[in-house]
Scaffold this active site. Structure first.
Site, PDB file in Angstrom:
ATOM      1  N   ILE A 288       4.311 -53.510  95.020  1.00  0.00           N
ATOM      2  CA  ILE A 288       5.048 -52.327  95.454  1.00  0.00           C
ATOM      3  C   ILE A 288       4.109 -51.200  95.875  1.00  0.00           C
ATOM      4  CG2 ILE A 288       6.627 -50.501  94.657  1.00  0.00           C
ATOM      5  CD1 ILE A 288       7.924 -52.664  92.842  1.00  0.00           C
TER       6      ILE A 288
ATOM      7  N   ASP B  31      -9.610 -46.379  87.019  1.00  0.00           N
ATOM      8  CA  ASP B  31      -8.687 -46.927  86.030  1.00  0.00           C
ATOM      9  C   ASP B  31      -7.869 -45.771  85.461  1.00  0.00           C
ATOM     10  OD1 ASP B  31      -7.422 -47.972  83.751  1.00  0.00           O
ATOM     11  OD2 ASP B  31      -9.111 -49.273  83.243  1.00  0.00           O
TER      12      ASP B  31
ATOM     13  N   ASN C  76       2.476 -45.686  90.266  1.00  0.00           N
ATOM     14  CA  ASN C  76       2.968 -47.062  90.308  1.00  0.00           C
ATOM     15  C   ASN C  76       2.198 -48.011  89.396  1.00  0.00           C
ATOM     16  OD1 ASN C  76       4.290 -49.515  91.683  1.00  0.00           O
ATOM     17  ND2 ASN C  76       2.113 -49.803  92.169  1.00  0.00           N
TER      18      ASN C  76
ATOM     19  N   SER D  52      11.204 -48.971  85.414  1.00  0.00           N
ATOM     20  CA  SER D  52      11.700 -50.344  85.519  1.00  0.00           C
ATOM     21  C   SER D  52      13.124 -50.384  85.013  1.00  0.00           C
ATOM     22  CB  SER D  52      10.833 -51.293  84.684  1.00  0.00           C
ATOM     23  OG  SER D  52      11.435 -52.570  84.558  1.00  0.00           O
TER      24      SER D  52
ATOM     25  N   TYR E 105       6.695 -53.093  76.848  1.00  0.00           N
ATOM     26  CA  TYR E 105       6.909 -52.799  78.266  1.00  0.00           C
ATOM     27  C   TYR E 105       8.151 -51.934  78.460  1.00  0.00           C
ATOM     28  CZ  TYR E 105       7.649 -53.546  83.260  1.00  0.00           C
ATOM     29  OH  TYR E 105       7.844 -53.356  84.615  1.00  0.00           O
TER      30      TYR E 105
ATOM     31  N   LYS F  54       8.451 -47.919  79.726  1.00  0.00           N
ATOM     32  CA  LYS F  54       9.190 -47.522  80.926  1.00  0.00           C
ATOM     33  C   LYS F  54      10.317 -46.546  80.593  1.00  0.00           C
ATOM     34  CE  LYS F  54       6.793 -49.885  83.902  1.00  0.00           C
ATOM     35  NZ  LYS F  54       5.961 -49.196  84.929  1.00  0.00           N
TER      36      LYS F  54
END
Length: 250
Positions: A15, A56, A83, A134, A147, A151
């Site tokens: 993306i 990073d 992103n 997400s 995860y 998000k």
């Protein structure tokens, strides 16, 4: 008219790369940020207005250097697309603190650091922050404790940014992709997983990287000049269906 500059993290693939390409097509210069130097160089090489910067986002010193380098190179930042992200799918009981921190360092800490480092530049241009969360931040599911939590935190951080930065003309919005047909997803999703996703998504398909890029670049642009604090799921209707059991739809 001065050419606008966007900073896109995680720009070497997926993306982030699709967004970088579309922004360039729309007349922007793009500072493409990624820690994978070799992949980033390959991605940026054919893009005349795409400029690779190897940093990073999970490292505070790297982020400070990144912001300084981008502003020194272009003199301005008009949009930041946060992103960069990593994923790790394992059961709750098997998720160690090290696993947890590795996800948070990039997905949440990195986004916070990049935003903080670029806010002074965005205030000068009355620019835009676009944070990529997400569908996993909106809907709980198995194997995504770190995860999904990272998000979900991105979603709330976006609202905090919108609330505090609006008086400076800076907009902050969040995009929550559903299943997207990336090379990585197609490599790890079995035919059974793909079929299950199709059944659960009202549009009956995965999204594409270009469809996500269309939304992201819109939020970066003046066309979205009165849009801030919003969380937009680009997911084919996946989030709206709740439990979404296909057998209950008839």
């Amino acid at each position: 008219m001065t050419q606008k500059v966007a900073l896109v993290t995680g720009a070497a693939r997926g993306i982030g790369l699709a967004t970088s390409k579309l922004l360039i097509e729309q007349g922007w210069k793009v500072a493409m940020i990624d820690r994978d130097a070799s992949e980033l160089a390959i991605a940026a090489e054919p893009l005349e207005q795409g400029f690779p910067f190897e940093y990073d986002v999970s490292l505070p010193d790297d982020v400070d250097k990144m912001a300084e380098a981008v502003i020194s190179t272009f003199g301005r930042i008009d949009a930041v697309v946060n992103n960069a992200g990593v994923a790790d799918f394992r059961p709750l009981a098997e998720t160690t603190f090290a696993d947890w921190r590795r996800i948070m360092e990039t997905n949440l800490d990195g986004l916070f650091l990049v935003s903080q480092a670029t806010i002074p530049a965005l205030k000068k241009t009355k620019g835009a922050l676009v944070n990529i969360a997400s569908i996993s931040g909106l809907r709980a599911s198995t194997l995504r404790v770190a995860y999904g939590t990272s998000k979900a935190a991105v979603i709330h951080l976006t609202k905090q940014q919108a609330a505090e930065l609006g008086e400076f003309g800076v907009r902050a919005n969040c995009v929550c992709p559903g299943p997207v047909r990336t090379k990585l997803a197609m490599a790890v999703h079995t035919p059974e997983i793909i079929a299950a996703y199709h059944d659960a998504i009202p549009l009956n398909r995965y999204g594409t990287e270009s469809e996500l890029a269309d939304l992201i670049t819109y939020l970066c642009s003046e066309r979205a000049s009165y849009v801030t604090g919003q969380v937009i799921a680009a997911d084919g209707g996946f989030e709206s269906t709740g439990v979404g059991l296909p057998a209950l739809r008839g």
